[in-house]
Write a protein that holds these residues in place. Structure first.
Motif, PDB file in Angstrom:
ATOM      1  N   GLY A 169     -11.381  -3.666  10.339  1.00  9.96           N
ATOM      2  CA  GLY A 169     -12.424  -4.631  10.023  1.00  9.96           C
ATOM      3  C   GLY A 169     -13.765  -4.035   9.663  1.00  9.96           C
ATOM      4  N   ASP A 170     -13.881  -2.690   9.561  1.00 11.27           N
ATOM      5  CA  ASP A 170     -15.173  -2.125   9.171  1.00 11.27           C
ATOM      6  C   ASP A 170     -15.330  -2.047   7.649  1.00 11.27           C
ATOM      7  N   TYR A 171     -14.285  -2.440   6.906  1.00  7.04           N
ATOM      8  CA  TYR A 171     -14.299  -2.512   5.443  1.00  7.04           C
ATOM      9  C   TYR A 171     -14.581  -1.158   4.778  1.00  7.04           C
ATOM     10  N   GLN A 172     -14.351  -0.078   5.506  1.00  6.08           N
ATOM     11  CA  GLN A 172     -14.591   1.239   4.962  1.00  6.08           C
ATOM     12  C   GLN A 172     -13.366   1.801   4.244  1.00  6.08           C
ATOM     13  N   VAL A 173     -13.607   2.445   3.108  1.00  7.34           N
ATOM     14  CA  VAL A 173     -12.582   3.289   2.504  1.00  7.34           C
ATOM     15  C   VAL A 173     -12.550   4.583   3.311  1.00  7.34           C
ATOM     16  N   PRO A 174     -11.388   5.055   3.742  1.00 13.04           N
ATOM     17  CA  PRO A 174     -11.334   6.283   4.547  1.00 13.04           C
ATOM     18  C   PRO A 174     -11.886   7.484   3.800  1.00 13.04           C
ATOM     19  N   GLU A 175     -12.138   8.551   4.541  1.00 17.41           N
ATOM     20  CA  GLU A 175     -12.523   9.834   3.966  1.00 17.41           C
ATOM     21  C   GLU A 175     -11.697  10.920   4.635  1.00 17.41           C
ATOM     22  N   GLY A 176     -11.166  11.820   3.843  1.00 19.65           N
ATOM     23  CA  GLY A 176     -10.325  12.878   4.387  1.00 19.65           C
ATOM     24  C   GLY A 176      -9.285  13.308   3.370  1.00 19.65           C
ATOM     25  N   ILE A 177      -8.303  14.028   3.853  1.00 18.09           N
ATOM     26  CA  ILE A 177      -7.222  14.538   3.005  1.00 18.09           C
ATOM     27  C   ILE A 177      -5.937  13.823   3.411  1.00 18.09           C
ATOM     28  N   TYR A 178      -5.340  13.100   2.474  1.00 24.16           N
ATOM     29  CA  TYR A 178      -4.246  12.191   2.774  1.00 24.16           C
ATOM     30  C   TYR A 178      -3.050  12.426   1.860  1.00 24.16           C
ATOM     31  N   ARG A 179      -2.004  11.693   2.140  1.00 25.54           N
ATOM     32  CA  ARG A 179      -0.797  11.663   1.323  1.00 25.54           C
ATOM     33  C   ARG A 179      -0.534  10.229   0.884  1.00 25.54           C
ATOM     34  N   ILE A 180       0.308  10.073  -0.115  1.00 25.48           N
ATOM     35  CA  ILE A 180       0.806   8.747  -0.487  1.00 25.48           C
ATOM     36  C   ILE A 180       2.046   8.487   0.357  1.00 25.48           C
ATOM     37  N   ALA A 181       2.017   7.416   1.145  1.00 25.94           N
ATOM     38  CA  ALA A 181       3.115   7.111   2.066  1.00 25.94           C
ATOM     39  C   ALA A 181       4.242   6.356   1.377  1.00 25.94           C
ATOM     40  N   LEU A 182       3.886   5.454   0.465  1.00 28.74           N
ATOM     41  CA  LEU A 182       4.919   4.695  -0.259  1.00 28.74           C
ATOM     42  C   LEU A 182       4.310   4.031  -1.478  1.00 28.74           C
ATOM     43  N   LEU A 183       5.187   3.619  -2.383  1.00 29.24           N
ATOM     44  CA  LEU A 183       4.802   2.843  -3.554  1.00 29.24           C
ATOM     45  C   LEU A 183       5.226   1.396  -3.334  1.00 29.24           C
ATOM     46  N   ASN A 184       4.312   0.473  -3.595  1.00 29.93           N
ATOM     47  CA  ASN A 184       4.585  -0.948  -3.395  1.00 29.93           C
ATOM     48  C   ASN A 184       4.678  -1.644  -4.749  1.00 29.93           C
ATOM     49  N   PRO A 185       5.893  -1.995  -5.195  1.00 29.23           N
ATOM     50  CA  PRO A 185       6.057  -2.633  -6.501  1.00 29.23           C
ATOM     51  C   PRO A 185       5.790  -4.129  -6.498  1.00 29.23           C
ATOM     52  N   SER A 186       5.552  -4.707  -5.316  1.00 33.82           N
ATOM     53  CA  SER A 186       5.363  -6.157  -5.198  1.00 33.82           C
ATOM     54  C   SER A 186       3.999  -6.495  -4.610  1.00 33.82           C
ATOM     55  N   SER A 187       3.001  -5.701  -4.939  1.00 36.68           N
ATOM     56  CA  SER A 187       1.661  -5.895  -4.391  1.00 36.68           C
ATOM     57  C   SER A 187       1.017  -7.179  -4.911  1.00 36.68           C
ATOM     58  N   SER A 188       0.185  -7.780  -4.095  1.00 38.98           N
ATOM     59  CA  SER A 188      -0.627  -8.911  -4.536  1.00 38.98           C
ATOM     60  C   SER A 188      -1.690  -8.466  -5.530  1.00 38.98           C
ATOM     61  N   TYR A 189      -1.887  -7.144  -5.612  1.00 37.41           N
ATOM     62  CA  TYR A 189      -2.879  -6.576  -6.524  1.00 37.41           C
ATOM     63  C   TYR A 189      -2.171  -5.801  -7.640  1.00 37.41           C
ATOM     64  N   HIS A 190      -1.127  -6.413  -8.173  1.00 34.08           N
ATOM     65  CA  HIS A 190      -0.324  -5.916  -9.291  1.00 34.08           C
ATOM     66  C   HIS A 190       0.668  -4.861  -8.817  1.00 34.08           C
ATOM     67  N   LEU A 191       0.225  -3.616  -8.631  1.00 33.41           N
ATOM     68  CA  LEU A 191       1.015  -2.541  -8.059  1.00 33.41           C
ATOM     69  C   LEU A 191       0.096  -1.783  -7.102  1.00 33.41           C
ATOM     70  N   SER A 192       0.681  -1.054  -6.156  1.00 31.82           N
ATOM     71  CA  SER A 192      -0.183  -0.323  -5.234  1.00 31.82           C
ATOM     72  C   SER A 192       0.519   0.889  -4.656  1.00 31.82           C
ATOM     73  N   MET A 193      -0.294   1.809  -4.129  1.00 32.14           N
ATOM     74  CA  MET A 193       0.187   3.024  -3.481  1.00 32.14           C
ATOM     75  C   MET A 193      -0.489   3.129  -2.125  1.00 32.14           C
ATOM     76  N   LEU A 194       0.314   3.219  -1.064  1.00 30.30           N
ATOM     77  CA  LEU A 194      -0.210   3.234   0.296  1.00 30.30           C
ATOM     78  C   LEU A 194      -0.664   4.636   0.686  1.00 30.30           C
ATOM     79  N   ILE A 195      -1.889   4.753   1.157  1.00 34.69           N
ATOM     80  CA  ILE A 195      -2.426   6.015   1.677  1.00 34.69           C
ATOM     81  C   ILE A 195      -2.080   6.112   3.163  1.00 34.69           C
ATOM     82  N   ASP A 196      -1.753   7.308   3.637  1.00 37.64           N
ATOM     83  CA  ASP A 196      -1.270   7.454   5.014  1.00 37.64           C
ATOM     84  C   ASP A 196      -2.404   7.506   6.044  1.00 37.64           C
TER      85      ASP A 196
END
Length: 254
Positions: A108-135
């Protein structure tokens, strides 16, 4: 029409409507990454290939790095193959990213994270067209939260389409079609994402007197990771380092 016939007709209508809704929901829920790539991949690859040709990197590449700079609202794509080191490919304008400088610390702090991450999964059915989940939260986020006695760190941080954001990074529909296809073709295990408060290759972060020491150390680690990607090699970018689109493109012809 008699009351009985009316009730029967109404029941049939309800059943058909429910079945149609269930079918639509099922089809949407069951759409796979392969389905999305089949729909958008051809056009996305056609748009991407000239950038890879110009960079002299084979497509699909061996590895991908996505650099996201919050203050500049800029997402930069680097790639490498077996023949060369990291090469700048292209960049995208970040159309929406909520919050301010500083890492995400709680739900709920509405912050975009900061750091070094990976892509956890690809979401082909996103409400925002397509999306990629950050870990997020990663190991560092969880360890620091434990030291701070923070709980409920939040999650579901995506790079996605459209132009709205609540803690995510929105790059528009054409942009996410390209990154989604690139990720699917390359493999998410070969991707990393560096999320920074600003482009630390050219300017220091906005340190305040109340900035905790652990955030300063986090920024130092992000700055060290960014040294692998020299900004001078981004001279062909369509955007300036401040995230503003250049008046003239300086693309080198392949």
């Amino acid at each position: 029409m008699t009351r009985r016939r009316w009730l029967v007709a109404f029941a049939v209508l309800v059943a058909v409507t429910a079945a149609s809704y269930a079918l639509i929901t099922y089809v949407r829920r069951q759409r796979t990454v392969a389905d999305a790539v089949a729909i958008y991949g051809g056009a996305a690859r056609a748009r991407l290939r000239p950038f890879f040709t110009r960079a002299h990197v084979a497509y699909p590449p061996r590895r991908i790095a996505l650099l996201v700079f919050k203050r500049e609202r800029r997402l930069v794509v680097w790639a490498r193959d077996d023949r060369s080191g990291w090469r700048f490919i292209r960049d995208y304008a970040v159309l929406a990213a909520s919050g301010r400088s500083g890492p995400k610390q709680r739900q709920g702090d509405y912050q975009v994270p900061e750091g070094i991450y990976r892509i956890a999964l690809l979401n082909p059915s996103s409400s925002y067209h397509l999306s990629m989940l950050i870990d997020y939260p990663n190991g560092f986020d969880r360890a620091q939260a434990q030291r701070d006695h923070r709980t409920n760190l939040g999650g579901d941080i995506f790079i996605h389409g459209k132009n709205v954001s609540i803690g995510c990074v929105a790059i528009g529909d054409p942009g996410i079609e390209e990154l989604f296809t690139l990720a699917a073709d390359t493999g998410i295990a070969r991707m990393k994402v560096i999320l920074a408060p600003n482009d630390l290759r050219i300017a220091a972060p906005p340190v305040e007197s109340a900035t905790p020491l652990w955030i300063l150390r986090l920024w130092q680690s992000i700055a060290a990771a960014l040294r692998e990607f020299p900004i001078e090699l981004e001279s062909n970018s369509a955007m300036g380092v401040e995230g503003m689109r250049k008046e003239k493109l300086l693309f080198i012809k392949p």
